[in-house]
Scaffold this active site. Structure first.
Site, PDB file in Angstrom:
ATOM      1  N   ASP A   1       5.870   4.839   5.047  1.00  0.00           N
ATOM      2  CA  ASP A   1       6.735   3.881   5.760  1.00  0.00           C
ATOM      3  C   ASP A   1       6.798   2.526   5.053  1.00  0.00           C
ATOM      4  O   ASP A   1       7.454   1.609   5.528  1.00  0.00           O
ATOM      5  CB  ASP A   1       6.305   3.737   7.231  1.00  0.00           C
ATOM      6  CG  ASP A   1       4.922   3.137   7.398  1.00  0.00           C
ATOM      7  OD1 ASP A   1       3.983   3.602   6.716  1.00  0.00           O
ATOM      8  OD2 ASP A   1       4.774   2.203   8.211  1.00  0.00           O
ATOM      9  N   HIS A   2       6.130   2.416   3.878  1.00  0.00           N
ATOM     10  CA  HIS A   2       6.188   1.192   3.076  1.00  0.00           C
ATOM     11  C   HIS A   2       6.794   1.423   1.688  1.00  0.00           C
ATOM     12  O   HIS A   2       7.216   0.465   1.044  1.00  0.00           O
ATOM     13  CB  HIS A   2       4.785   0.581   2.940  1.00  0.00           C
ATOM     14  CG  HIS A   2       4.202   0.200   4.264  1.00  0.00           C
ATOM     15  ND1 HIS A   2       4.050  -1.105   4.669  1.00  0.00           N
ATOM     16  CD2 HIS A   2       3.794   0.961   5.319  1.00  0.00           C
ATOM     17  CE1 HIS A   2       3.560  -1.127   5.905  1.00  0.00           C
ATOM     18  NE2 HIS A   2       3.395   0.122   6.309  1.00  0.00           N
TER      19      HIS A   2
ATOM     20  N   HIS B   1       0.852  -1.204   0.000  1.00  0.00           N
ATOM     21  CA  HIS B   1       0.000   0.000   0.000  1.00  0.00           C
ATOM     22  C   HIS B   1       0.875   1.237   0.000  1.00  0.00           C
ATOM     23  O   HIS B   1       2.095   1.146   0.160  1.00  0.00           O
ATOM     24  CB  HIS B   1      -0.993  -0.012   1.170  1.00  0.00           C
ATOM     25  CG  HIS B   1      -0.391   0.144   2.535  1.00  0.00           C
ATOM     26  ND1 HIS B   1       0.424  -0.811   3.110  1.00  0.00           N
ATOM     27  CD2 HIS B   1      -0.482   1.145   3.454  1.00  0.00           C
ATOM     28  CE1 HIS B   1       0.796  -0.411   4.314  1.00  0.00           C
ATOM     29  NE2 HIS B   1       0.262   0.781   4.544  1.00  0.00           N
TER      30      HIS B   1
ATOM     31  N   HIS C   1       1.451   3.980   1.857  1.00  0.00           N
ATOM     32  CA  HIS C   1       1.989   4.790   2.964  1.00  0.00           C
ATOM     33  C   HIS C   1       3.514   4.899   2.908  1.00  0.00           C
ATOM     34  O   HIS C   1       4.211   3.963   2.525  1.00  0.00           O
ATOM     35  CB  HIS C   1       1.548   4.220   4.310  1.00  0.00           C
ATOM     36  CG  HIS C   1       0.102   4.495   4.618  1.00  0.00           C
ATOM     37  ND1 HIS C   1      -0.631   3.750   5.501  1.00  0.00           N
ATOM     38  CD2 HIS C   1      -0.734   5.458   4.144  1.00  0.00           C
ATOM     39  CE1 HIS C   1      -1.866   4.237   5.569  1.00  0.00           C
ATOM     40  NE2 HIS C   1      -1.955   5.262   4.746  1.00  0.00           N
TER      41      HIS C   1
ATOM     42  N   HIS D   1       4.722  -4.416  11.018  1.00  0.00           N
ATOM     43  CA  HIS D   1       5.100  -3.682  12.233  1.00  0.00           C
ATOM     44  C   HIS D   1       5.214  -4.607  13.432  1.00  0.00           C
ATOM     45  O   HIS D   1       4.495  -5.605  13.528  1.00  0.00           O
ATOM     46  CB  HIS D   1       4.058  -2.601  12.565  1.00  0.00           C
ATOM     47  CG  HIS D   1       4.039  -1.452  11.604  1.00  0.00           C
ATOM     48  ND1 HIS D   1       4.814  -0.337  11.767  1.00  0.00           N
ATOM     49  CD2 HIS D   1       3.325  -1.264  10.468  1.00  0.00           C
ATOM     50  CE1 HIS D   1       4.578   0.512  10.766  1.00  0.00           C
ATOM     51  NE2 HIS D   1       3.683  -0.031   9.958  1.00  0.00           N
TER      52      HIS D   1
ATOM     53  N   ASP E   1      -0.200  -3.612   6.413  1.00  0.00           N
ATOM     54  CA  ASP E   1      -0.811  -3.081   7.628  1.00  0.00           C
ATOM     55  C   ASP E   1      -2.281  -3.489   7.749  1.00  0.00           C
ATOM     56  O   ASP E   1      -3.092  -2.760   8.329  1.00  0.00           O
ATOM     57  CB  ASP E   1      -0.732  -1.543   7.641  1.00  0.00           C
ATOM     58  CG  ASP E   1       0.684  -1.028   7.862  1.00  0.00           C
ATOM     59  OD1 ASP E   1       1.587  -1.836   8.137  1.00  0.00           O
ATOM     60  OD2 ASP E   1       0.872   0.197   7.756  1.00  0.00           O
TER      61      ASP E   1
ATOM     62  N   HIS F   1      -7.412  -0.547   5.585  1.00  0.00           N
ATOM     63  CA  HIS F   1      -6.366   0.363   6.082  1.00  0.00           C
ATOM     64  C   HIS F   1      -6.150   1.469   5.049  1.00  0.00           C
ATOM     65  O   HIS F   1      -6.158   2.649   5.369  1.00  0.00           O
ATOM     66  CB  HIS F   1      -5.092  -0.431   6.328  1.00  0.00           C
ATOM     67  CG  HIS F   1      -3.914   0.379   6.772  1.00  0.00           C
ATOM     68  ND1 HIS F   1      -3.844   0.973   8.007  1.00  0.00           N
ATOM     69  CD2 HIS F   1      -2.755   0.693   6.135  1.00  0.00           C
ATOM     70  CE1 HIS F   1      -2.678   1.623   8.111  1.00  0.00           C
ATOM     71  NE2 HIS F   1      -2.006   1.471   6.985  1.00  0.00           N
TER      72      HIS F   1
HETATM   73 FE    FE Z   1       2.839   0.970   8.152  1.00  0.00          FE
HETATM   74 ZN    ZN Z   2       0.131   1.839   6.501  1.00  0.00          ZN
END
Ligand code: FE
Ligand code: ZN
Length: 257
Positions: free
Chosen positions: A60-61, A56, A58, A169, A131, A114
């Site tokens: 942090d990915h 996805h 985001h 995570h 996530d 998410h």
């Molecule tokens: Fe994340």
């Molecule tokens: Zn995420």
């Protein structure tokens, strides 16, 4: 599948895991939020990058994509309905991908909730779910409805019970604390709490888990169980009309836990 193949977790930021699937020669990286730790791992292990998988959009990915592609301009798979710079192959449910360098393949699942276009990768006994499903928890609903997330989690829960769950995570201890509040009498959950606490004391990851363990202990996969519906009703003072309502109230409860 080659029996020398393994999945290693590269830690990033505070609590992200960037999963690297490799066979001592070639590597496939899942959700590289940061380039530096991935490039360091590949170099240390003498691995050639073969492809990147994205679940996805985001940061942090996907934040490490430019830095990684500058070094290794490989194929990048990602969700069809999310705009992500660097993705070269758009995927949605029923698609299958083959990674010939490693001799492995995955099928793609649409698991919105998410984010609206979130996808998961299933194959070789592994699930890479970003996530959506966490160890003893689930992702927050940033772009989807409770009904969508609940359907996505049902889809994941129906995979074979020995599937290894690679979420993105290390949230397990706080998820377990919430789960124990919801379902204090669940013996397997109590066992899991002890094991996870010991793992973290020894700085070991609690991920991957298995779907069998998630089904037995993750409250978000247990909305059909009377004890969970009862706990939600006691907490909210309202009788949930169906399992989606149980899920919605549970997710809301966790948001403020
Ligand atoms: Fe994340
Ligand atoms: Zn995420």
């Amino acid at each position: 599948m080659s029996n020398t193949i393994q999945v290693s977790g590269v830690s990033a930021f505070k609590d992200n895991y960037i999963w690297v699937i490799h066979d001592k020669r070639h590597a496939v990286v899942v959700d590289p939020g940061d380039a530096a730790p991935v490039l360091r791992f590949l170099q240390e292990q003498h691995l050639t990058l073969a492809a990147v998988l994205i679940t996805h959009h985001h940061a942090d990915h996907v934040g490490g994509l430019p830095g990684i592609l500058a070094v290794s301009p490989v194929t990048v798979y990602g969700p069809r309905s999310e705009a992500i710079d660097g993705v070269t192959h758009l995927l949605a449910e029923t698609d299958r991908i083959t990674l010939p360098q490693l001799g492995i393949s995955f099928r793609v699942l649409d698991i919105p909730g998410h984010t609206a276009g979130h996808i998961g990768y299933v194959g070789e006994g592994w699930l890479f779910c970003g996530d959506t499903l966490f160890a003893c928890g689930c992702g927050r609903l940033f772009e989807g409805t409770p009904a969508q997330m609940s359907d996505s989690l049902d889809k994941l829960a129906s995979l074979p019970e020995n599937t290894a769950v690679y979420c993105a995570h290390e949230y397990t201890l706080s998820n377990i604390a919430f789960a124990l509040t919801v379902e204090p009498d669940n013996a397997r959950l109590q066992q899991r709490a002890l094991k996870a606490a010991e793992d973290r004391r020894q700085s070991r990851p609690t991920v991957p888990s298995t779907l069998a363990l998630e089904r037995d202990t993750n409250p978000f996969l247990r909305c059909r169980i009377p004890a969970i519906a009862q706990a939600v009703e006691s907490h909210t003072g309202t009788h949930p009309v169906d399992t989606t309502a149980v899920f919605a109230a549970l997710r809301q409860w966790k948001n403020t836990f």
